[in-house]
Motif scaffolding. Sequence first.
Motif, PDB file in Angstrom:
ATOM      1  N   UNK A   1       0.821  -1.209   0.000  1.00 59.86           N
ATOM      2  CA  UNK A   1       0.000   0.000   0.000  1.00 59.86           C
ATOM      3  C   UNK A   1       0.850   1.252   0.000  1.00 59.86           C
ATOM      4  N   UNK A   2       1.936   1.236   0.766  1.00 60.62           N
ATOM      5  CA  UNK A   2       2.811   2.396   0.854  1.00 60.62           C
ATOM      6  C   UNK A   2       3.461   2.703  -0.494  1.00 60.62           C
ATOM      7  N   UNK A   3       3.964   1.675  -1.164  1.00 60.88           N
ATOM      8  CA  UNK A   3       4.619   1.886  -2.452  1.00 60.88           C
ATOM      9  C   UNK A   3       3.647   2.442  -3.493  1.00 60.88           C
ATOM     10  N   UNK A   4       2.422   1.919  -3.503  1.00 62.62           N
ATOM     11  CA  UNK A   4       1.448   2.420  -4.465  1.00 62.62           C
ATOM     12  C   UNK A   4       0.989   3.833  -4.120  1.00 62.62           C
ATOM     13  N   UNK A   5       0.835   4.115  -2.832  1.00 71.01           N
ATOM     14  CA  UNK A   5       0.437   5.467  -2.419  1.00 71.01           C
ATOM     15  C   UNK A   5       1.509   6.477  -2.816  1.00 71.01           C
TER      16      UNK A   5
END
Length: 251
Positions: free
Chosen positions: A47-51
């Motif tokens: 989720x962090x990488x996509x955000x």
Amino acid sequence: MVSIIRESIANIPCLHVVKEDDIHHMRPLVIFIHGFTSAKEHNLHFGYLLAEAGYRVVLPDALYHGERPNPLSDDELHLSFWDIVLTTIRELEDIKNELVERNLVDRERIGVVGTSMGGIVTFGALTQYDWIRVAGSLMGSPCYKTFFDLQLQFAERKGMTLPLSRQQLESLRNTLMTYDLSLQPEKLNGRPLFIWHGKQDDVVPFDYTYAFYKQIEPFHQPLTMLIDEHAGHKVTREAFLQTVQWFVTHL
């Protein structure tokens, strides 16, 4: 800076991951579904990488997982596998609808991805929802009927007593066939699909997923299947990075 918000979306406990500057703005959405006996927090790195790449990412807890009440024993939880899968597919629609109503999501740019059970959910959801524009499955399977039959064979070998009659099992098999993407690949309808699977996977068989890939490869694009010759039932860092790049490219 990326914000991680713990909130209930459509009455489902979720982690909502998005850049601080984008919290109140319409963004493309990716819903990430965790694996069996896992929880939303375990895939927060994805989720962090996509955000960071500009997406709004929602990681829900599946039924009987994470923050959601679980009154079941381990055996009962395993026997509830398909109930959890089908419930999660239905809840994808609820999550999407609430975020669209809150004007937080570009409804033309919505993706779904998951690991293991989450990958199985993703494949099934593609048979139900045309609003899914891009999809990814990591060590999942589209072959619902085959996987169900393998589970029954395993239970028989173990001498397990199933709480369903033969008629109920047949009814469940028929229901699962309506979600089985391998039986209706035309429902992909040109949507980008990313597949990752370890060849040594002893939980979700590699061979059936690979057979599906070969089945659709001649006529379906964009399509990628990455195979890890040595991986078992565990997603590698390289697989996560390639999955993120897939969404960046196609969503």
